[in-house]
Design a protein around this motif. Structure first.
Motif, short mmCIF file in Angstrom:
data_model
loop_
_atom_site.label_atom_id
_atom_site.label_comp_id
_atom_site.label_asym_id
_atom_site.label_seq_id
_atom_site.Cartn_x
_atom_site.Cartn_y
_atom_site.Cartn_z
N UNK A 109 -21.12 14.38 6.36
CA UNK A 109 -21.82 13.62 4.98
C UNK A 109 -21.09 13.80 3.79
N UNK A 110 -20.94 12.61 3.20
CA UNK A 110 -20.23 12.50 1.86
C UNK A 110 -21.20 12.39 0.66
N UNK A 111 -21.09 13.59 -0.16
CA UNK A 111 -21.88 13.50 -1.34
C UNK A 111 -21.18 12.89 -2.69
N UNK A 112 -20.41 12.20 -2.31
CA UNK A 112 -19.26 11.84 -3.64
C UNK A 112 -20.04 10.72 -4.49
N UNK A 113 -20.96 9.98 -3.85
CA UNK A 113 -21.62 8.91 -4.62
C UNK A 113 -22.51 9.46 -5.79
N UNK A 114 -23.66 10.11 -5.40
CA UNK A 114 -24.73 10.50 -6.14
C UNK A 114 -24.87 12.18 -6.49
N UNK A 115 -23.98 13.16 -5.77
CA UNK A 115 -24.07 14.38 -5.80
C UNK A 115 -25.57 14.84 -5.55
N UNK A 116 -26.25 14.16 -4.75
CA UNK A 116 -27.81 14.51 -4.41
C UNK A 116 -27.82 15.75 -3.84
N UNK A 117 -27.01 16.18 -2.65
CA UNK A 117 -27.17 17.28 -2.01
C UNK A 117 -26.74 18.35 -3.15
N UNK A 118 -25.51 18.20 -3.86
CA UNK A 118 -25.20 19.41 -4.56
C UNK A 118 -26.03 19.66 -5.87
N UNK A 119 -26.77 18.47 -6.31
CA UNK A 119 -27.51 18.99 -7.47
C UNK A 119 -28.79 19.62 -7.15
N UNK A 120 -29.22 19.10 -5.80
CA UNK A 120 -30.53 19.78 -5.33
C UNK A 120 -30.32 21.23 -4.66
N UNK A 121 -29.25 21.59 -4.44
CA UNK A 121 -29.23 22.75 -3.86
C UNK A 121 -28.03 23.94 -4.46
#
Length: 170
Positions: A109-121
Motif C-alpha cells: 500500500x502506498x501512503x504517498x498521496x495523503x500520508x493518511x496512515x503515517x499521520x494517524x499512526x
C-alpha cells in the motif's frame, strides 16, 4: 501535522516524527492508501482479520527490501492474517519490486498521496517525507495489540516480537 514524542534516528541522526501515536489497546484508526492498481484501500477492508502492518521508508533500500521479503515469507505461514506493507513509494515501484522478487503474500500500500496512515499512526519523518520503520499488529477486534517504532531507521524491526503477538491472535 503535529510533532510526536517518538525518538528515532536515521543513520545515527535524530529525526522528527509527525502524527498521532496510538497506543496498544486503542482502536486502530482507519486509514486509506493506494493499492498497486491505484485503487483506494482502507484498513477496514480487512475487518475480522488479524493485520500486520509492516512500515518502511523506501522499497529501494536493502533493509526495506529485506523487511518485505521476511514479512512475505512469514505471511505464507500465517493463515487468516493480512500483511499490509506500507510506504510512501509509488505503487508502481512497490509492484515492480514484488514482481521481481516473487512476493505475493503481502499487500503493498502506498501512503504517498495523503500520508493518511503515517499521520494517524505517527510514522511521518518530517525531514524526509518518508515513513519511519516499524510494525503494527491489529487484532480481529480492531484493537492495536503491538506497535514498534524502530529506534534506528536503518535497522530491521523486531520480527520475533511482532510475530509472537500475531501468532497468539490467530
Amino acid at each position: 501535522m503535529d510533532k510526536n514524542n517518538v525518538k528515532v534516528t536515521f543513520k545515527g541522526n535524530p529525526v522528527t516524527l509527525l502524527g498521532k501515536t496510538p497506543k496498544v489497546g486503542e482502536t486502530a484508526p482507519d486509514f486509506t492508501a493506494l493499492s498497486s492498481s491505484l485503487e483506494p484501500v482502507k484498513l477496514s477492508d480487512y475487518e475480522g482479520k488479524v493485520k500486520i502492518i509492516a512500515v518502511y521508508p523506501s522499497i529501494d533500500t536493502g533493509v526495506c527490501a529485506a523487511q518485505n521479503r521476511r514479512f512475505n515469507e512469514e505471511a505464507d505461514k500465517l493463515d487468516g492474517v493480512a500483511v499490509l506493507s506500507v510506504s510512501v513509494d509509488l505503487p508502481f515501484a512497490q509492484s515492480r519490486f514484488c514482481a521481481a522478487e516473487g512476493l505475493n503474500n503481502i499487500v503493498t500500500l502506498s501512503d504517498h498521496k495523503e500520508l493518511d496512515f503515517g499521520a494517524k499512526y505517527g510514522f511521518v519523518i518530517e525531514e524526509l517525507r518518508l515513513l519511519a520503520r516499524g510494525t503494527v499488529i491489529i487484532g480481529k477486534d480492531n484493537k492495536i495489540k503491538y506497535i514498534e517504532y524502530v529506534p534506528e531507521i536503518a535497522q530491521e524491526p523486531d520480527y520475533e516480537a511482532a510475530l509472537k503477538v500475531a501468532k497468539e491472535l490467530i
